[in-house]
Design an enzyme around this catalytic site. Structure first.
Site, PDB file in Angstrom:
ATOM      1  NE  ARG A 132      -3.878   0.617   1.887  1.00 30.89           N
ATOM      2  CZ  ARG A 132      -5.101   0.713   2.408  1.00 30.89           C
ATOM      3  NH1 ARG A 132      -5.325   1.477   3.452  1.00 30.89           N
ATOM      4  NH2 ARG A 132      -6.106   0.051   1.878  1.00 30.89           N
TER       5      ARG A 132
ATOM      6  CG  ASP B  76     -13.404   6.571  -1.162  1.00 33.33           C
ATOM      7  OD1 ASP B  76     -13.366   6.507   0.082  1.00 33.33           O
ATOM      8  OD2 ASP B  76     -12.398   6.380  -1.879  1.00 33.33           O
TER       9      ASP B  76
ATOM     10  NE  ARG C  49     -10.343  -5.193   0.855  1.00 31.61           N
ATOM     11  CZ  ARG C  49      -9.566  -4.176   1.228  1.00 31.61           C
ATOM     12  NH1 ARG C  49     -10.085  -3.095   1.746  1.00 31.61           N
ATOM     13  NH2 ARG C  49      -8.244  -4.220   1.044  1.00 31.61           N
TER      14      ARG C  49
HETATM   15  N1  NVA Z   1      -9.841   6.748  -1.529  1.00 31.03           N
HETATM   16  C1  NVA Z   1      -9.488   6.332  -0.196  1.00 31.03           C
HETATM   17  C2  NVA Z   1      -9.723   4.870  -0.014  1.00 31.03           C
HETATM   18  C3  NVA Z   1      -9.414   4.345   1.357  1.00 31.03           C
HETATM   19  C4  NVA Z   1      -9.608   2.867   1.490  1.00 31.03           C
HETATM   20  C5  NVA Z   1      -8.031   6.672   0.065  1.00 31.03           C
HETATM   21  O1  NVA Z   1      -7.209   6.476  -0.841  1.00 31.03           O
HETATM   22  O2  NVA Z   1      -7.722   7.156   1.143  1.00 31.03           O
HETATM   23  N1   CP Z   2     -11.202   0.029   2.543  1.00 33.26           N
HETATM   24  C1   CP Z   2      -9.947  -0.074   2.959  1.00 33.26           C
HETATM   25  O1   CP Z   2      -9.020  -0.339   2.192  1.00 33.26           O
HETATM   26  O2   CP Z   2      -9.784   0.136   4.296  1.00 33.26           O
HETATM   27  P1   CP Z   2      -8.421   0.329   5.090  1.00 33.26           P
HETATM   28  O3   CP Z   2      -7.843   1.657   4.661  1.00 33.26           O
HETATM   29  O4   CP Z   2      -8.826   0.332   6.537  1.00 33.26           O
HETATM   30  O5   CP Z   2      -7.489  -0.789   4.760  1.00 33.26           O
END
Ligand code: NVA
Ligand code: CP
Length: 301
Positions: free
Chosen positions: A104, A219, A287
């Site tokens: 991530r 979102d 998930r």
């Molecule tokens: N668009 C959001 C999604 C979080 C799961 C972000 O990137 O913070």
């Molecule tokens: N939706 C999602 O990816 O949640 P987290 O940021 O908590 O992993």
């Protein structure tokens, strides 16, 4: 042979995507029955998190444990990644010791570079551009509640962000119509839109978009890394809240989804979050099951 990666949904064929959805539902059943199923015994997943996470971390870590394997949490704060060791070098080293790597991060190019130098599968667990793992869970959830999504009308309300981009890819693979409703200046990537103009329409009014929807998704207004823009975005996104009034424009059996975390009173009203049409808790739980299906696919097929 180079390993199979999962950097965007486009790394799957339509059939593979559908198979993962049905496998996820099977794995959910196996898990709920309490049956031991350990296809990844002694296998290790490295999880690199350069941004915060609750769902992604817990689901990958729990999924690996349930599969008989192990997950390693790596943060830039306490690895050499945070001290500037090149991605290429980190990829060679980490992938020489584990069976898969989940990342991530911010820049999508980081996962692409990592994948290029990795000897094991790399999974994108969210970048600024895409969040494909979330779409596996969202599509599983839709399927479990309403059956096939092919031919349905899905409406994305809000920012043309990483989630929206992954919805565009999902529309192409699963053959649904996507209407993206976002404020001027917050449209999704123009090239991606253009490449999918047969399935994706862009409008600047949420109320116009919601008419006849089978699924409404939103979102947060400001994603991770955009915290400084929160105040401006609160103004710019006026009229883009998913509330009862908006859901009433959709079809009677329309569902509501949100990848979470949600900001009640901003992009979604408390009423909609708690409504029976809202499947956000199933979506979050899925998930776990969807990513177990993905791990099994990448590591045992
Ligand atoms: N668009 C959001 C999604 C979080 C799961 C972000 O990137 O913070
Ligand atoms: N939706 C999602 O990816 O949640 P987290 O940021 O908590 O992993």
């Amino acid at each position: 042979m180079s390993p199979r990666h999962f950097l965007t949904l486009k790394d799957l064929s339509s059939d593979e995507f559908k198979q993962l959805i049905s496998r996820a539902t099977e794995l959910k059943k196996i898990h709920r029955e309490g049956t031991r199923f350990e296809p990844l015994k002694n296998r290790v997943l490295a999880m690199i998190f350069e941004k915060s996470s609750t769902r992604t971390r817990v689901s990958f870590e729990a999924g690996m444990a349930q599969f008989g394997g192990h997950a390693l949490f790596l943060s830039p704060r306490d690895t050499q990644l945070g001290r500037g060791e090149p991605i290429e070098d980190s990829a060679r080293v980490i992938s020489s010791m584990v069976d898969a790597v989940m990342i991530r991060t911010f820049d999508h190019a980081t996962v692409e570079t990592f994948a290029k130098y990795s000897s094991v599968p790399v999974i994108n667990a969210l970048t600024d551009d895409f969040h494909p793992c979330q779409l596996l869970a969202d599509m599983q959830t839709y399927h479990e509640h309403r059956g096939s999504i092919a031919g349905k009308k899905v409406v994305w309300v809000g920012d043309g962000n990483n989630m929206c981009h992954s919805y565009i890819n999902a529309a192409a693979l699963l053959d649904f119509q996507l209407v993206v409703a976002c404020p001027v200046g917050y449209e999704p990537n123009a090239e991606l839109l253009k490449a999918h103009q047969d399935r994706v329409t862009m409008v600047h009014s949420a109320t116009e978009a919601a008419v006849g929807a089978d699924l409404i998704v939103t979102d947060v207004f400001a994603s991770m890394g955009q915290e400084d823009e929160q105040e401006q975005r609160m103004k710019d996104f006026e009229g883009f809240q998913v509330n009862r009034q908006l859901m009433d424009k959709a079809n009677d059996d329309a569902l509501f989804m949100h990848c979470l975390p949600a900001h009640r009173g901003e992009e979604v009203s408390t009423e909609v979050m708690d409504d029976p049409d809202s499947v956000v808790w199933d979506e979050a739980e899925n998930r776990l099951h969807a990513q177990k299906a993905l791990l099994e696919f990448l590591l045992t097929k």
